[in-house]
Design an enzyme around this catalytic site. Sequence first.
Site, PDB file in Angstrom:
ATOM      1  CB  SER A 119      -0.865   0.056   1.262  1.00  0.00           C
ATOM      2  OG  SER A 119      -1.638  -1.084   1.370  1.00  0.00           O
ATOM      3  CG  HIS A 140      -2.539  -0.933  -4.181  1.00  0.00           C
ATOM      4  ND1 HIS A 140      -3.181   0.258  -3.974  1.00  0.00           N
ATOM      5  CD2 HIS A 140      -2.438  -1.528  -2.962  1.00  0.00           C
ATOM      6  CE1 HIS A 140      -3.446   0.379  -2.677  1.00  0.00           C
ATOM      7  NE2 HIS A 140      -2.996  -0.684  -2.057  1.00  0.00           N
ATOM      8  CD  GLU A 152      -3.772   2.902  -6.790  1.00  0.00           C
ATOM      9  OE1 GLU A 152      -3.921   4.126  -6.865  1.00  0.00           O
ATOM     10  OE2 GLU A 152      -3.300   2.344  -5.772  1.00  0.00           O
ATOM     11  CG  ASN A 190      -3.496   3.695   0.063  1.00  0.00           C
ATOM     12  OD1 ASN A 190      -4.673   3.834   0.369  1.00  0.00           O
ATOM     13  ND2 ASN A 190      -2.910   2.524   0.042  1.00  0.00           N
TER      14      ASN A 190
HETATM   15  P1  NAD Z   1      -2.979  -9.167   7.007  1.00  0.00           P
HETATM   16  O1  NAD Z   1      -2.293  -8.900   8.309  1.00  0.00           O
HETATM   17  O2  NAD Z   1      -4.449  -9.435   6.996  1.00  0.00           O
HETATM   18  O3  NAD Z   1      -2.278 -10.427   6.273  1.00  0.00           O
HETATM   19  C1  NAD Z   1      -0.910 -10.583   6.095  1.00  0.00           C
HETATM   20  C2  NAD Z   1      -0.642 -12.076   6.029  1.00  0.00           C
HETATM   21  O4  NAD Z   1       0.687 -12.289   5.583  1.00  0.00           O
HETATM   22  C3  NAD Z   1      -0.775 -12.775   7.403  1.00  0.00           C
HETATM   23  O5  NAD Z   1      -1.689 -13.834   7.277  1.00  0.00           O
HETATM   24  C4  NAD Z   1       0.644 -13.283   7.684  1.00  0.00           C
HETATM   25  O6  NAD Z   1       0.661 -14.539   8.341  1.00  0.00           O
HETATM   26  C5  NAD Z   1       1.196 -13.404   6.284  1.00  0.00           C
HETATM   27  N1  NAD Z   1       2.654 -13.362   6.178  1.00  0.00           N
HETATM   28  C6  NAD Z   1       3.535 -12.643   6.888  1.00  0.00           C
HETATM   29  N2  NAD Z   1       4.786 -12.878   6.435  1.00  0.00           N
HETATM   30  C7  NAD Z   1       4.658 -13.759   5.411  1.00  0.00           C
HETATM   31  C8  NAD Z   1       5.554 -14.371   4.517  1.00  0.00           C
HETATM   32  N3  NAD Z   1       6.864 -14.145   4.606  1.00  0.00           N
HETATM   33  N4  NAD Z   1       5.051 -15.200   3.551  1.00  0.00           N
HETATM   34  C9  NAD Z   1       3.722 -15.432   3.452  1.00  0.00           C
HETATM   35  N5  NAD Z   1       2.815 -14.883   4.298  1.00  0.00           N
HETATM   36  C10 NAD Z   1       3.289 -14.054   5.242  1.00  0.00           C
HETATM   37  O7  NAD Z   1      -2.585  -7.942   6.062  1.00  0.00           O
HETATM   38  P2  NAD Z   1      -3.364  -7.430   4.740  1.00  0.00           P
HETATM   39  O8  NAD Z   1      -4.324  -6.365   5.132  1.00  0.00           O
HETATM   40  O9  NAD Z   1      -3.814  -8.606   3.945  1.00  0.00           O
HETATM   41  O10 NAD Z   1      -2.153  -6.681   3.988  1.00  0.00           O
HETATM   42  C11 NAD Z   1      -1.224  -7.394   3.193  1.00  0.00           C
HETATM   43  C12 NAD Z   1      -0.571  -6.431   2.224  1.00  0.00           C
HETATM   44  O11 NAD Z   1      -1.578  -5.813   1.404  1.00  0.00           O
HETATM   45  C13 NAD Z   1       0.196  -5.273   2.878  1.00  0.00           C
HETATM   46  O12 NAD Z   1       1.307  -4.971   2.089  1.00  0.00           O
HETATM   47  C14 NAD Z   1      -0.825  -4.140   2.851  1.00  0.00           C
HETATM   48  O13 NAD Z   1      -0.231  -2.883   2.886  1.00  0.00           O
HETATM   49  C15 NAD Z   1      -1.504  -4.408   1.513  1.00  0.00           C
HETATM   50  N6  NAD Z   1      -2.863  -3.863   1.355  1.00  0.00           N
HETATM   51  C16 NAD Z   1      -3.752  -3.867   2.393  1.00  0.00           C
HETATM   52  C17 NAD Z   1      -5.043  -3.356   2.192  1.00  0.00           C
HETATM   53  C18 NAD Z   1      -6.061  -3.360   3.315  1.00  0.00           C
HETATM   54  O14 NAD Z   1      -7.126  -2.751   3.144  1.00  0.00           O
HETATM   55  N7  NAD Z   1      -5.827  -4.042   4.422  1.00  0.00           N
HETATM   56  C19 NAD Z   1      -5.418  -2.837   0.940  1.00  0.00           C
HETATM   57  C20 NAD Z   1      -4.483  -2.876  -0.120  1.00  0.00           C
HETATM   58  C21 NAD Z   1      -3.207  -3.373   0.107  1.00  0.00           C
END
Ligand code: NAD
Length: 285
Positions: A119, A140, A152, A190
């Site tokens: 993000s 994204h 994106e 963002n």
């Molecule tokens: P989340 O905490 O729900 O999930 C992250 C997952 O990654 C967890 O299940 C964790 O166990 C796993 N993980 C950690 N290290 C790992 C590894 N080395 N290999 C595989 N899995 C691993 O987080 P999220 O909200 O899904 O966010 C994930 C990514 O997406 C981040 O980069 C975030 O910035 C981005 N993102 C989030 C949103 C949102 O609305 N939450 C929107 C767009 C992008």
Amino acid sequence: MKIRKVGVLGCGLMGSGIAEVCARAGYDTVVREVSEELVEKGLGKIQGSFAKAVEKGKLDAAARDEALGRLSGAVDLRDLADCDLVIEAIVESLEEKKKTFGVLDETLKEGAIYASNTSSLTITQIAMSTRRPDHFVGLHFFNPVPVMKLVEVVRTLLTSDEVYQTAFEFARSIGKEPIACRDNSGFIVNRLLVPYLLDAIRALEEGVGSVEDIDKGMQLGCGYPMGPFTLLDFVGLDTTYYIANIMFEEYREKRFAPPPLLKQMVLAGRLGKKSGRGFYEHGKK
Ligand code: NAD
């Protein structure tokens, strides 16, 4: 470049949604988590989402079974070696992302495309931890992934035209609306959204209004589908905190600085919907 098999790193909020839309669109999809337990939990989340789609009449049972048949889980990164595209959606930490891509780079086949769903980090920072930054793009997605149309598609100075075009077409092939972005922290959405969310927390800190009234104000006054605190609870306060820190570090502008209340809520384990409590209560977790 032909994409047949997709790897998804991380099966949390975003990874599970990304894996779901890929499998539904006909791609063989393997999703990787850090333990068997988390793989099972993540696949369970996807099955639950499929069940809801069937219940609502958005998916028939045969299509669900086919999509589930295309989906598998893994802990070992070597199980992703034959993927044509790997989309990373792990925790928002540059160190973790670099470490994971570093290991994957040893086994992933030549010509495969890397994508990050970050993000707030720049794609360039992550891409440079691999041997093939020309094969690296940003994809994204938005939460909830099965519902939100936008992706994106981000190119760096090093992304090849062919890789970028393939990633753009891939986003279309899974039913999304891609937009083109240059690599910068926060991309388009963002960069505009995060200061707004952080400002809502600052308004709360200053006693301008209650959580409920600020939400209602922005919903009814601006026509937004939900207020900033409802959205913050959906996004995850931990994820928002990581994002704000990274964007502040990048731009050194106060509007990106995480307010103290956000930090306190994260330290207190109030992470939003995912932990059962954020600015609102969410069930009994
Ligand atoms: P989340 O905490 O729900 O999930 C992250 C997952 O990654 C967890 O299940 C964790 O166990 C796993 N993980 C950690 N290290 C790992 C590894 N080395 N290999 C595989 N899995 C691993 O987080 P999220 O909200 O899904 O966010 C994930 C990514 O997406 C981040 O980069 C975030 O910035 C981005 N993102 C989030 C949103 C949102 O609305 N939450 C929107 C767009 C992008």
